[in-house]
Enzyme design. Structure first.
Site, PDB file in Angstrom:
ATOM      1  N   LYS A  53       0.841  -1.201   0.000  1.00  0.00           N
ATOM      2  CA  LYS A  53       0.000   0.000   0.000  1.00  0.00           C
ATOM      3  C   LYS A  53       0.877   1.252   0.000  1.00  0.00           C
ATOM      4  O   LYS A  53       0.628   2.200  -0.756  1.00  0.00           O
ATOM      5  CB  LYS A  53      -0.936  -0.009   1.222  1.00  0.00           C
ATOM      6  CG  LYS A  53      -2.035  -1.048   1.079  1.00  0.00           C
ATOM      7  CD  LYS A  53      -2.817  -1.314   2.361  1.00  0.00           C
ATOM      8  CE  LYS A  53      -3.795  -2.467   2.133  1.00  0.00           C
ATOM      9  NZ  LYS A  53      -4.520  -2.888   3.327  1.00  0.00           N
ATOM     10  N   GLN A  97      -4.499  -1.462   9.491  1.00  0.00           N
ATOM     11  CA  GLN A  97      -4.431  -2.801   8.903  1.00  0.00           C
ATOM     12  C   GLN A  97      -5.067  -3.820   9.852  1.00  0.00           C
ATOM     13  O   GLN A  97      -4.704  -3.889  11.028  1.00  0.00           O
ATOM     14  CB  GLN A  97      -2.961  -3.162   8.606  1.00  0.00           C
ATOM     15  CG  GLN A  97      -2.786  -4.472   7.883  1.00  0.00           C
ATOM     16  CD  GLN A  97      -3.390  -4.468   6.471  1.00  0.00           C
ATOM     17  OE1 GLN A  97      -3.234  -3.522   5.711  1.00  0.00           O
ATOM     18  NE2 GLN A  97      -4.104  -5.533   6.130  1.00  0.00           N
ATOM     19  N   ASP A 120     -10.803   3.016   3.587  1.00  0.00           N
ATOM     20  CA  ASP A 120     -11.103   1.587   3.487  1.00  0.00           C
ATOM     21  C   ASP A 120     -12.614   1.357   3.370  1.00  0.00           C
ATOM     22  O   ASP A 120     -13.052   0.273   2.996  1.00  0.00           O
ATOM     23  CB  ASP A 120     -10.604   0.864   4.760  1.00  0.00           C
ATOM     24  CG  ASP A 120      -9.372   0.005   4.482  1.00  0.00           C
ATOM     25  OD1 ASP A 120      -9.118  -0.285   3.298  1.00  0.00           O
ATOM     26  OD2 ASP A 120      -8.684  -0.377   5.454  1.00  0.00           O
TER      27      ASP A 120
END
Ligand code: NAP
Length: 294
Positions: A53, A97, A120
């Protein structure tokens, strides 16, 4: 018959090239899109995802910030960092995460992220907005699947779609996006009776279970579009042991399906691409707000 390959690497490269162009445009307006990534613990898979990422941001010309904490960190330390990043105007996206270690209340952490920086798309408000068809950050993996279907000219409107898996990050938002695009959607899961009777009538079959090569060719309607979200390792004792594989048995499925995503090189690359796209969108929303105030 051999299925058309829905190539996530190629689509991802196209979309990222366009994103890099848009990033250079917004930089001219004085804004550099910035994604902050928080990683807790030393899960090797999570470390790889985070590295990819961060690398994706840099390649697209975006800024990234990375915050690593040991597995035994107190949750409040992470919540304080999120609050600091929420208040920082130079940060446009915040990502924690998952999974988090057991001392964390994952929901509370996701809710702590500002809705405007939740790239997200896991915050309950963004999920609610998605379910009502309002402007929202869409979760990256199902959003990437919709882009693959679109680029592959798969007709979604009116199609019978079956999603296997009902997780918050893939299955449920996938079903919502397909519904909004006009598909008639069935969601299957571990309690579904006679799974194959559902999958065999799917024009679009999205598989997000986490079981290596679970869906076989005999479970697929001839000509269907098959989207394999799974990312697994081939179990010990099988040919190519340890290699990456999906939830679909590609070898038997490709002879029945009309279109199919490979693993690797299908859904995976699109997930990070959509994260970058959401981060840019967040920066653009900030630019609109700033210019609206000026
Ligand atoms: P998850 O949270 O473990 O959910 C799995 C889902 O599959 C659950 O809803 C479960 O049903 C269902 N399921 C399990 N066994 C089943 C069976 N035998 N028959 C029917 N349904 C079954 O997993 P996830 O996070 O959604 O991820 C799914 C897969 O996608 C994993 O391989 C993951 O690594 C991969 N993934 C890939 C990407 C990417 O970027 N390519 C991103 C995210 C995830 P219940 O709800 O009844 O338990």
């Amino acid at each position: 018959m051999s299925a058309r390959i829905l190539d996530g690497n190629a689509l991802s490269a196209d979309v990222r090239a366009r994103l890099a162009e848009q990033v250079s445009q917004i930089k001219l307006r004085g804004i550099t899109p910035c994604l902050a990534v928080i990683l807790v613990g030393d899960n090797p898979a999570s470390a790889v995802y985070v590295r990819n990422k961060v690398a994706g941001c840099e390649k697209a010309g975006m800024r990234s910030l990375r915050f690593d904490y040991p597995a035994d960190v107190a949750p409040q330390v992470v919540l304080d960092k999120i609050a600091e990043l929420n208040a920082d105007d130079s940060v446009h996206g915040i990502l924690v995460q998952l999974p988090l270690p057991p001392q964390f209340d994952e929901k509370a952490v996701l809710e702590a992220i500002s809705v405007d920086k939740d790239v997200d798309g896991f915050h309950a408000e963004n999920v609610g907005r998605l379910s009502q068809g309002q402007r929202a950050f869409f979760p990256c993996t199902p959003h990437g699947v919709m882009k693959l279907l679109e680029a592959g000219h798969v007709d979604v409107s009116g199609a019978d779609a079956v999603v296997i898996g009902r997780s918050n990050i893939v299955g449920k938002p996938m079903a919502m996006l397909l519904t909004q695009a006009g598909a008639t959607v069935t969601v299957c899961h571990s309690r579904t009776r006679d799974l194959a009777s559902h999958t065999r009538r799917a024009d679009i079959l999205v598989v997000a279970i986490g079981r290596p090569m679970f869906v076989t060719g005999d479970m697929i309607k001839p000509g269907a579009a098959v989207i394999d979200v799974g990312m697994n390792r081939i179990p010990a004792g099988m040919p190519n042991e340890g290699k990456l594989c999906g939830d679909v048995d590609f070898a038997s499925a490709k002879d029945v399906a009309g279109a199919i995503t490979p693993v690797p090189g299908g859904v995976g690359p699109m997930t990070i691409t959509m994260l970058l796209s959401n981060t840019l969108e967040s920066a653009e929303r900030q630019a609109e707000r700033q210019e609206g105030r000026a």
